[in-house]
Design a protein around this motif. Structure first.
Motif, PDB file in Angstrom:
ATOM      1  N   ILE A  20       0.836  -1.205   0.000  1.00 17.26           N
ATOM      2  CA  ILE A  20       0.000   0.000   0.000  1.00 17.26           C
ATOM      3  C   ILE A  20       0.869   1.253   0.000  1.00 17.26           C
ATOM      4  O   ILE A  20       0.607   2.206  -0.744  1.00 17.26           O
ATOM      5  N   GLU A  21       1.920   1.256   0.811  1.00 16.32           N
ATOM      6  CA  GLU A  21       2.808   2.424   0.884  1.00 16.32           C
ATOM      7  C   GLU A  21       3.558   2.650  -0.427  1.00 16.32           C
ATOM      8  O   GLU A  21       3.674   3.783  -0.898  1.00 16.32           O
ATOM      9  N   ILE A  22       4.073   1.583  -1.027  1.00 17.99           N
ATOM     10  CA  ILE A  22       4.797   1.725  -2.296  1.00 17.99           C
ATOM     11  C   ILE A  22       3.861   2.223  -3.390  1.00 17.99           C
ATOM     12  O   ILE A  22       4.200   3.133  -4.148  1.00 17.99           O
ATOM     13  N   LEU A  23       2.678   1.649  -3.473  1.00 21.79           N
ATOM     14  CA  LEU A  23       1.708   2.090  -4.483  1.00 21.79           C
ATOM     15  C   LEU A  23       1.297   3.548  -4.265  1.00 21.79           C
ATOM     16  O   LEU A  23       1.125   4.292  -5.238  1.00 21.79           O
ATOM     17  N   ALA A  24       1.153   3.961  -3.018  1.00 20.42           N
ATOM     18  CA  ALA A  24       0.802   5.358  -2.731  1.00 20.42           C
ATOM     19  C   ALA A  24       1.899   6.301  -3.219  1.00 20.42           C
ATOM     20  O   ALA A  24       1.611   7.360  -3.797  1.00 20.42           O
ATOM     21  N   GLY A  25       3.154   5.924  -3.009  1.00 16.10           N
ATOM     22  CA  GLY A  25       4.265   6.752  -3.478  1.00 16.10           C
ATOM     23  C   GLY A  25       4.296   6.871  -4.986  1.00 16.10           C
ATOM     24  O   GLY A  25       4.526   7.947  -5.536  1.00 16.10           O
ATOM     25  N   ILE A  26       4.032   5.784  -5.681  1.00 20.81           N
ATOM     26  CA  ILE A  26       3.996   5.802  -7.149  1.00 20.81           C
ATOM     27  C   ILE A  26       2.831   6.658  -7.634  1.00 20.81           C
ATOM     28  O   ILE A  26       2.981   7.478  -8.532  1.00 20.81           O
ATOM     29  N   GLU A  27       1.672   6.483  -7.012  1.00 24.92           N
ATOM     30  CA  GLU A  27       0.479   7.232  -7.406  1.00 24.92           C
ATOM     31  C   GLU A  27       0.662   8.731  -7.188  1.00 24.92           C
ATOM     32  O   GLU A  27       0.197   9.537  -8.001  1.00 24.92           O
ATOM     33  N   ARG A  88       7.063   4.214   1.028  1.00 27.21           N
ATOM     34  CA  ARG A  88       6.400   5.246   0.227  1.00 27.21           C
ATOM     35  C   ARG A  88       7.430   6.025  -0.599  1.00 27.21           C
ATOM     36  O   ARG A  88       7.220   6.272  -1.785  1.00 27.21           O
ATOM     37  N   THR A  89       8.542   6.373   0.015  1.00 23.24           N
ATOM     38  CA  THR A  89       9.567   7.129  -0.705  1.00 23.24           C
ATOM     39  C   THR A  89      10.208   6.281  -1.795  1.00 23.24           C
ATOM     40  O   THR A  89      10.537   6.783  -2.868  1.00 23.24           O
ATOM     41  N   LEU A  90      10.364   4.984  -1.567  1.00 26.97           N
ATOM     42  CA  LEU A  90      10.887   4.117  -2.621  1.00 26.97           C
ATOM     43  C   LEU A  90       9.934   4.129  -3.814  1.00 26.97           C
ATOM     44  O   LEU A  90      10.372   4.224  -4.964  1.00 26.97           O
ATOM     45  N   GLY A  91       8.633   4.062  -3.559  1.00 30.61           N
ATOM     46  CA  GLY A  91       7.652   4.145  -4.640  1.00 30.61           C
ATOM     47  C   GLY A  91       7.721   5.477  -5.368  1.00 30.61           C
ATOM     48  O   GLY A  91       7.684   5.523  -6.605  1.00 30.61           O
ATOM     49  N   GLN A  92       7.836   6.558  -4.616  1.00 31.94           N
ATOM     50  CA  GLN A  92       7.973   7.883  -5.237  1.00 31.94           C
ATOM     51  C   GLN A  92       9.214   7.937  -6.114  1.00 31.94           C
ATOM     52  O   GLN A  92       9.171   8.446  -7.237  1.00 31.94           O
ATOM     53  N   ASN A  93      10.328   7.419  -5.604  1.00 35.26           N
ATOM     54  CA  ASN A  93      11.572   7.470  -6.358  1.00 35.26           C
ATOM     55  C   ASN A  93      11.527   6.601  -7.610  1.00 35.26           C
ATOM     56  O   ASN A  93      12.121   6.951  -8.633  1.00 35.26           O
ATOM     57  N   PHE A 103      15.729  12.171  -7.302  1.00 32.07           N
ATOM     58  CA  PHE A 103      15.161  11.378  -6.212  1.00 32.07           C
ATOM     59  C   PHE A 103      14.851  12.234  -4.994  1.00 32.07           C
ATOM     60  O   PHE A 103      15.488  13.252  -4.746  1.00 32.07           O
ATOM     61  N   THR A 104      13.907  11.748  -4.208  1.00 29.37           N
ATOM     62  CA  THR A 104      13.582  12.288  -2.906  1.00 29.37           C
ATOM     63  C   THR A 104      14.451  11.557  -1.888  1.00 29.37           C
ATOM     64  O   THR A 104      14.661  10.349  -2.008  1.00 29.37           O
ATOM     65  N   GLN A 105      14.949  12.267  -0.884  1.00 29.68           N
ATOM     66  CA  GLN A 105      15.798  11.645   0.136  1.00 29.68           C
ATOM     67  C   GLN A 105      15.031  10.592   0.919  1.00 29.68           C
ATOM     68  O   GLN A 105      13.895  10.817   1.316  1.00 29.68           O
ATOM     69  N   MET A 106      15.655   9.440   1.139  1.00 21.89           N
ATOM     70  CA  MET A 106      15.017   8.357   1.879  1.00 21.89           C
ATOM     71  C   MET A 106      15.514   8.349   3.320  1.00 21.89           C
ATOM     72  O   MET A 106      16.629   8.783   3.611  1.00 21.89           O
ATOM     73  N   ILE A 107      14.700   7.847   4.217  1.00 20.85           N
ATOM     74  CA  ILE A 107      15.054   7.710   5.627  1.00 20.85           C
ATOM     75  C   ILE A 107      16.184   6.702   5.773  1.00 20.85           C
ATOM     76  O   ILE A 107      16.235   5.712   5.074  1.00 20.85           O
ATOM     77  N   GLY A 108      17.083   6.953   6.704  1.00 22.66           N
ATOM     78  CA  GLY A 108      18.125   5.978   7.025  1.00 22.66           C
ATOM     79  C   GLY A 108      19.327   6.045   6.114  1.00 22.66           C
ATOM     80  O   GLY A 108      20.149   5.141   6.121  1.00 22.66           O
ATOM     81  N   GLY A 109      19.464   7.092   5.318  1.00 17.67           N
ATOM     82  CA  GLY A 109      20.645   7.241   4.496  1.00 17.67           C
ATOM     83  C   GLY A 109      20.770   6.215   3.390  1.00 17.67           C
ATOM     84  O   GLY A 109      21.858   5.915   2.946  1.00 17.67           O
ATOM     85  N   GLU A 110      19.664   5.654   2.940  1.00 22.29           N
ATOM     86  CA  GLU A 110      19.720   4.606   1.910  1.00 22.29           C
ATOM     87  C   GLU A 110      19.828   5.170   0.504  1.00 22.29           C
ATOM     88  O   GLU A 110      19.876   4.449  -0.456  1.00 22.29           O
TER      89      GLU A 110
END
Length: 111
Positions: A20-27, A88-93, A103-110
């Motif tokens: 759900i989170e990944i799809l939300a980021g893509i959407e 969610r950020t992975l989906g956005q990216n 890219f948008t910055q991801m949590i945890g320095g990934e």
């Protein structure tokens, strides 16, 4: 007509909240996605590579347990990005990559 999508291959036992989170980021980035459930166990990076090969956009995400991996057909199985927290950020990216945006910055320095 088949629309170009980011293909997401998921493990059969996946927690739906991750998807759900990944799809939300893509959407949020106005890109389409297609979800394919894998019946046998495969690691996230392999699911991502298979997804990228199946995608007309040549971008795929693989999710296994809590690990999500983003890759492209050109990377041949190497992760462009990965996370086990910031889905969610992975989906956005993934969507931003398709559109050619930074890219948008991801949590945890990934990133």
């Amino acid at each position: 007509m088949i629309k170009p999508t980011i293909v997401i291959k998921i493990d059969n036992h996946l927690d739906n909240q991750i998807l759900i989170e990944i799809l939300a980021g893509i959407e949020e980035e106005s890109v389409l996605a297609e979800v394919v459930t894998e019946k046998s166990f495969k690691p996230a990076h392999l699911l991502a590579q298979e997804a990228a090969e199946a995608s007309q956009l040549e971008v795929g995400i693989g999710i296994c347990k809590s690990q999500a991996v983003l890759t492209t057909h050109k990377l041949r199985g190497k992760a462009l990005l990965h996370t086990n927290t910031d889905y969610r950020t992975l989906g956005q990216n993934a969507a931003r990559y398709v559109k050619g945006n930074s890219f948008t910055q991801m949590i945890g320095g990934e990133l």
